[in-house]
Design an enzyme around this catalytic site. Structure first.
Site, PDB file in Angstrom:
ATOM      1  N   PRO A 118      16.244 -73.269 -95.157  1.00 14.79           N
ATOM      2  CG  PRO A 118      13.908 -73.394 -95.232  1.00 14.79           C
ATOM      3  CD  PRO A 118      15.124 -74.110 -94.733  1.00 14.79           C
ATOM      4  CG  HIS A 119      13.325 -69.372 -93.797  1.00 12.92           C
ATOM      5  ND1 HIS A 119      13.110 -68.496 -94.834  1.00 12.92           N
ATOM      6  CD2 HIS A 119      12.456 -70.388 -93.975  1.00 12.92           C
ATOM      7  CE1 HIS A 119      12.137 -68.955 -95.604  1.00 12.92           C
ATOM      8  NE2 HIS A 119      11.725 -70.102 -95.111  1.00 12.92           N
ATOM      9  CG  PHE A 120      16.917 -66.292 -90.221  1.00 15.42           C
ATOM     10  CD1 PHE A 120      17.725 -65.172 -90.405  1.00 15.42           C
ATOM     11  CD2 PHE A 120      15.598 -66.224 -90.621  1.00 15.42           C
ATOM     12  CE1 PHE A 120      17.220 -64.013 -90.972  1.00 15.42           C
ATOM     13  CE2 PHE A 120      15.080 -65.069 -91.198  1.00 15.42           C
ATOM     14  CZ  PHE A 120      15.887 -63.961 -91.368  1.00 15.42           C
TER      15      PHE A 120
END
Length: 220
Positions: A118-120
């Protein structure tokens, strides 16, 4: 012992099951992802999947941010969300109910159903099992610094994969902590957890916790 495909994954949770069933170890499927996605995409029902550009098939209820970049061949399953600035580079099969997050990059991967990156995150030349989750900033490193073949190593066995590009194989229900690096050839067994800020390599047994400093303990 090095985990096999059947010990890592419940294949009922991916459209890639026919490809993975042909393998003993899941990384054997990596060379076949592109051709498999192209062949499978042509069979997907038009009333369930859009075909917005060549070699790209996206389920009609998928939410895609305007700034996401998607290059084929690629299939994205029902109920998935592709967030801002996601970069899908091709040879990618994303399952149902997944989250492909902001600034996350995917390349030559099989993503089972209900997976969250979900993130980076960077996920390349990898297979992520059902309901696995990669914390913010965690990545799969898929090329060794000396560019030699990736060797998968357990405590009592090792296999030269013959591949120069190989990220990680995450079993079903694996949790990877924030800002961890999964080095080339990492294999994490089902239901295992990786602490945040970990540098992981080799085989992590099923039902284990990989702690700070590389200490591995059995879940209780």
């Amino acid at each position: 012992m090095i985990p096999t495909t059947s010990s890592l994954y419940d294949l009922s949770h991916t459209l890639a099951a026919p490809l993975l069933r042909k393998t003993v170890y899941p990384w054997e499927a990596l060379d076949g992802i592109r051709a498999f996605v192209l062949k499978l995409g042509e069979t997907l029902p038009a009333d369930e999947y859009d075909h917005p550009q060549p070699d790209v098939w996206i389920a009609k209820d998928v939410k895609i941010a305007p700034t996401a970049s998607i290059t084929g061949p690629c299939i994205i399953g029902k109920g998935t969300e592709v967030r801002p600035s996601a970069f899908i580079r091709g040879s990618v099969l994303v399952g149902e109910g997944c989250v492909i997050g902001n600034s996350t990059e995917l390349k030559n991967v099989i993503i089972f159903d209900s997976v969250q990156v979900p993130h980076f995150n960077y996920v390349g030349d990898s297979v992520l099992g059902y309901k696995s989750h990669m914390g913010a900033g965690s990545i799969t490193s898929n090329v060794k610094s000396d560019k030699t073949h990736v060797v998968v190593k357990s405590a009592d066995e090792q296999i030269d994969t013959g591949r120069k590009k190989f990220g990680a194989m995450l079993g079903d229900h694996v949790e990877v902590g924030c800002n961890s690096v999964l080095n080339p050839g990492t294999v994490v067994g089902k239901n295992s957890n990786i602490y945040p800020l970990s540098c992981v390599r080799g085989v992590i047994p099923a039902n284990s916790i990989f702690k700070t400093g590389g200490v591995i303990v059995e879940k209780k």
